[in-house]
Design a protein around this motif. Structure first.
Motif, PDB file in Angstrom:
ATOM      1  N   ALA A  68       0.834  -1.203   0.000  1.00 41.19           N
ATOM      2  CA  ALA A  68       0.000   0.000   0.000  1.00 41.19           C
ATOM      3  C   ALA A  68       0.867   1.250   0.000  1.00 41.19           C
ATOM      4  CB  ALA A  68      -0.937  -0.012   1.205  1.00 41.19           C
ATOM      5  N   GLU A  69       1.886   1.263   0.827  1.00 41.39           N
ATOM      6  CA  GLU A  69       2.774   2.424   0.871  1.00 41.39           C
ATOM      7  C   GLU A  69       3.473   2.624  -0.477  1.00 41.39           C
ATOM      8  OE1 GLU A  69       6.647   4.133   3.262  1.00 41.39           O
ATOM      9  OE2 GLU A  69       5.364   2.662   4.269  1.00 41.39           O
ATOM     10  N   ASP A  70       3.928   1.538  -1.087  1.00 41.26           N
ATOM     11  CA  ASP A  70       4.601   1.636  -2.389  1.00 41.26           C
ATOM     12  C   ASP A  70       3.694   2.244  -3.463  1.00 41.26           C
ATOM     13  OD1 ASP A  70       6.942   0.554  -1.408  1.00 41.26           O
ATOM     14  OD2 ASP A  70       6.610  -1.443  -2.267  1.00 41.26           O
ATOM     15  N   ILE A  71       2.465   1.754  -3.577  1.00 37.92           N
ATOM     16  CA  ILE A  71       1.580   2.237  -4.639  1.00 37.92           C
ATOM     17  C   ILE A  71       1.115   3.666  -4.363  1.00 37.92           C
ATOM     18  CG2 ILE A  71      -0.599   1.271  -3.759  1.00 37.92           C
ATOM     19  CD1 ILE A  71       0.375   1.149  -7.443  1.00 37.92           C
ATOM     20  N   LEU A  72       0.918   4.017  -3.092  1.00 37.38           N
ATOM     21  CA  LEU A  72       0.485   5.377  -2.766  1.00 37.38           C
ATOM     22  C   LEU A  72       1.616   6.385  -2.976  1.00 37.38           C
ATOM     23  CD1 LEU A  72      -1.716   4.563   0.325  1.00 37.38           C
ATOM     24  CD2 LEU A  72      -2.493   5.283  -1.945  1.00 37.38           C
ATOM     25  N   ARG A  73       2.840   5.986  -2.673  1.00 35.87           N
ATOM     26  CA  ARG A  73       3.985   6.868  -2.957  1.00 35.87           C
ATOM     27  C   ARG A  73       4.170   7.007  -4.472  1.00 35.87           C
ATOM     28  NH1 ARG A  73       6.014   8.647   1.460  1.00 35.87           N
ATOM     29  NH2 ARG A  73       6.219   7.382   3.328  1.00 35.87           N
ATOM     30  N   PHE A  74       4.010   5.907  -5.198  1.00 36.98           N
ATOM     31  CA  PHE A  74       4.096   5.933  -6.655  1.00 36.98           C
ATOM     32  C   PHE A  74       3.058   6.898  -7.241  1.00 36.98           C
ATOM     33  CE2 PHE A  74       2.463   4.217 -10.714  1.00 36.98           C
ATOM     34  CZ  PHE A  74       3.596   4.371 -11.490  1.00 36.98           C
ATOM     35  N   ALA A  75       1.862   6.920  -6.655  1.00 33.05           N
ATOM     36  CA  ALA A  75       0.780   7.800  -7.115  1.00 33.05           C
ATOM     37  C   ALA A  75       1.032   9.259  -6.749  1.00 33.05           C
ATOM     38  CB  ALA A  75      -0.548   7.352  -6.519  1.00 33.05           C
ATOM     39  N   ASP A  76       2.038   9.494  -5.913  1.00 29.99           N
ATOM     40  CA  ASP A  76       2.372  10.849  -5.459  1.00 29.99           C
ATOM     41  C   ASP A  76       1.202  11.486  -4.711  1.00 29.99           C
ATOM     42  OD1 ASP A  76       4.293  12.809  -5.120  1.00 29.99           O
ATOM     43  OD2 ASP A  76       3.760  13.871  -6.964  1.00 29.99           O
ATOM     44  N   LEU A  77       0.485  10.647  -3.971  1.00 30.39           N
ATOM     45  CA  LEU A  77      -0.656  11.108  -3.185  1.00 30.39           C
ATOM     46  C   LEU A  77      -0.158  11.600  -1.826  1.00 30.39           C
ATOM     47  CD1 LEU A  77      -3.799  11.130  -3.416  1.00 30.39           C
ATOM     48  CD2 LEU A  77      -3.764   8.996  -2.124  1.00 30.39           C
ATOM     49  N   PRO A  78      -0.594  12.778  -1.384  1.00 34.79           N
ATOM     50  CA  PRO A  78      -0.174  13.265  -0.062  1.00 34.79           C
ATOM     51  C   PRO A  78      -0.597  12.268   1.031  1.00 34.79           C
ATOM     52  CG  PRO A  78      -1.353  14.983  -1.265  1.00 34.79           C
ATOM     53  CD  PRO A  78      -1.489  13.722  -2.052  1.00 34.79           C
ATOM     54  N   GLU A  79       0.262  12.058   1.994  1.00 38.54           N
ATOM     55  CA  GLU A  79      -0.032  11.111   3.072  1.00 38.54           C
ATOM     56  C   GLU A  79      -1.331  11.442   3.790  1.00 38.54           C
ATOM     57  OE1 GLU A  79       3.054   9.693   5.726  1.00 38.54           O
ATOM     58  OE2 GLU A  79       4.570  10.158   4.213  1.00 38.54           O
ATOM     59  N   SER A  80      -1.697  12.697   3.836  1.00 31.10           N
ATOM     60  CA  SER A  80      -2.942  13.091   4.508  1.00 31.10           C
ATOM     61  C   SER A  80      -4.174  12.508   3.808  1.00 31.10           C
ATOM     62  CB  SER A  80      -3.052  14.615   4.573  1.00 31.10           C
ATOM     63  OG  SER A  80      -3.012  15.176   3.268  1.00 31.10           O
ATOM     64  N   TRP A  82      -4.130   9.340   2.289  1.00 29.20           N
ATOM     65  CA  TRP A  82      -3.976   7.893   2.168  1.00 29.20           C
ATOM     66  C   TRP A  82      -5.166   7.128   2.738  1.00 29.20           C
ATOM     67  CZ3 TRP A  82       1.742   6.108   3.208  1.00 29.20           C
ATOM     68  CH2 TRP A  82       2.573   6.660   2.228  1.00 29.20           C
ATOM     69  N   ASN A  83      -5.778   7.619   3.815  1.00 28.97           N
ATOM     70  CA  ASN A  83      -6.867   6.877   4.457  1.00 28.97           C
ATOM     71  C   ASN A  83      -8.142   6.860   3.607  1.00 28.97           C
ATOM     72  OD1 ASN A  83      -7.494   9.560   4.807  1.00 28.97           O
ATOM     73  ND2 ASN A  83      -8.180   9.329   6.929  1.00 28.97           N
ATOM     74  N   ARG A  84      -8.201   7.646   2.538  1.00 28.01           N
ATOM     75  CA  ARG A  84      -9.373   7.692   1.657  1.00 28.01           C
ATOM     76  C   ARG A  84      -9.295   6.671   0.522  1.00 28.01           C
ATOM     77  NH1 ARG A  84      -9.947  14.198   0.835  1.00 28.01           N
ATOM     78  NH2 ARG A  84      -9.805  14.703   3.051  1.00 28.01           N
ATOM     79  N   VAL A  85      -8.157   6.002   0.399  1.00 26.64           N
ATOM     80  CA  VAL A  85      -7.892   5.139  -0.752  1.00 26.64           C
ATOM     81  C   VAL A  85      -7.837   3.678  -0.319  1.00 26.64           C
ATOM     82  CG1 VAL A  85      -6.197   4.639  -2.562  1.00 26.64           C
ATOM     83  CG2 VAL A  85      -6.609   6.995  -1.860  1.00 26.64           C
ATOM     84  N   LYS A  86      -8.413   2.803  -1.151  1.00 28.69           N
ATOM     85  CA  LYS A  86      -8.308   1.354  -0.942  1.00 28.69           C
ATOM     86  C   LYS A  86      -7.142   0.855  -1.793  1.00 28.69           C
ATOM     87  CE  LYS A  86     -13.272   0.682  -0.331  1.00 28.69           C
ATOM     88  NZ  LYS A  86     -13.203   1.081   1.019  1.00 28.69           N
ATOM     89  N   CYS A  87      -6.253   0.117  -1.179  1.00 28.57           N
ATOM     90  CA  CYS A  87      -5.123  -0.468  -1.896  1.00 28.57           C
ATOM     91  C   CYS A  87      -5.359  -1.967  -1.972  1.00 28.57           C
ATOM     92  CB  CYS A  87      -3.815  -0.155  -1.183  1.00 28.57           C
ATOM     93  SG  CYS A  87      -3.460   1.618  -1.167  1.00 28.57           S
ATOM     94  N   LEU A  88      -5.485  -2.458  -3.197  1.00 26.87           N
ATOM     95  CA  LEU A  88      -5.848  -3.853  -3.435  1.00 26.87           C
ATOM     96  C   LEU A  88      -4.738  -4.581  -4.168  1.00 26.87           C
ATOM     97  CD1 LEU A  88      -9.451  -3.025  -4.621  1.00 26.87           C
ATOM     98  CD2 LEU A  88      -8.786  -3.871  -2.371  1.00 26.87           C
ATOM     99  N   ALA A  89      -4.570  -5.845  -3.814  1.00 31.33           N
ATOM    100  CA  ALA A  89      -3.574  -6.700  -4.477  1.00 31.33           C
ATOM    101  C   ALA A  89      -4.302  -7.715  -5.342  1.00 31.33           C
ATOM    102  CB  ALA A  89      -2.717  -7.409  -3.436  1.00 31.33           C
TER     103      ALA A  89
END
Length: 114
Positions: A68-80, A82-89
Motif C-alpha cells: 500500500a505504501e509503495d503504490i500510494l507513494r508511486f501515485a504521489d498522493l499526499p499522506e494526509s 492515504w486513508n481515503r484510498v483502498k489499496c488492493l492486491a
C-alpha cells in the motif's frame, strides 16, 4: 466492502478496459467457453495501478502495508489522503499487481449479455 476480501477466482482474467475520463479500470474473466458466465471486477476512481497482462487464477485481497505504501507513494498522493484510498492486491503466480482506488465492484454476467 473490505470484509468480503480475499476472494479467490479459479479463472483466467485480463485487464479489459481503462476509462481515463472516469478513472475506471475493468478486469474480466476470459476463455473457457464452457462457462455460462463471466466475472467483471471494476475499480472506481483509480489513482494508480501496476498490472500484468493476465491472471490465472486470481485472488483479490487487501494489499499489505508495504504494498500500500509503495503504490500510494508511486501515485504521489499526499499522506494526509492515504486513508481515503483502498489499496488492493491482485494475486496470481509471481509478483502481485496493485490497484489504488476509491472503490470497487464485483459482478457476474451471463455470456448472453456479452
Amino acid at each position: 466492502m473490505n470484509e468480503s476480501l480475499p476472494v479467490f477466482f479459479d479463472r483466467k482474467f485480463k485487464p479489459w478496459r481503462y476509462s481515463v475520463s472516469h478513472s475506471e479500470l475493468e478486469i474480466r474473466s476470459v476463455g473457457r467457453n464452457s462457462d455460462s458466465d463471466f466475472i467483471v471486477l471494476k475499480f472506481h476512481n483509480v489513482i494508480a495501478m501496476k498490472l500484468k497482462t493476465h491472471y490465472d487464477p486470481l485472488t483479490l485481497a487487501i494489499a499489505d502495508e508495504s504494498q500500500a505504501e509503495d503504490i500510494l507513494r508511486f501515485a504521489d498522493l499526499p499522506e494526509s489522503d492515504w486513508n481515503r484510498v483502498k489499496c488492493l492486491a491482485l494475486k496470481s503466480d509471481g509478483e502481485d499487481s496493485l490497484v489504488a482506488c476509491v472503490g470497487y465492484t464485483m459482478r457476474t454476467h451471463s455470456r448472453r449479455d456479452e
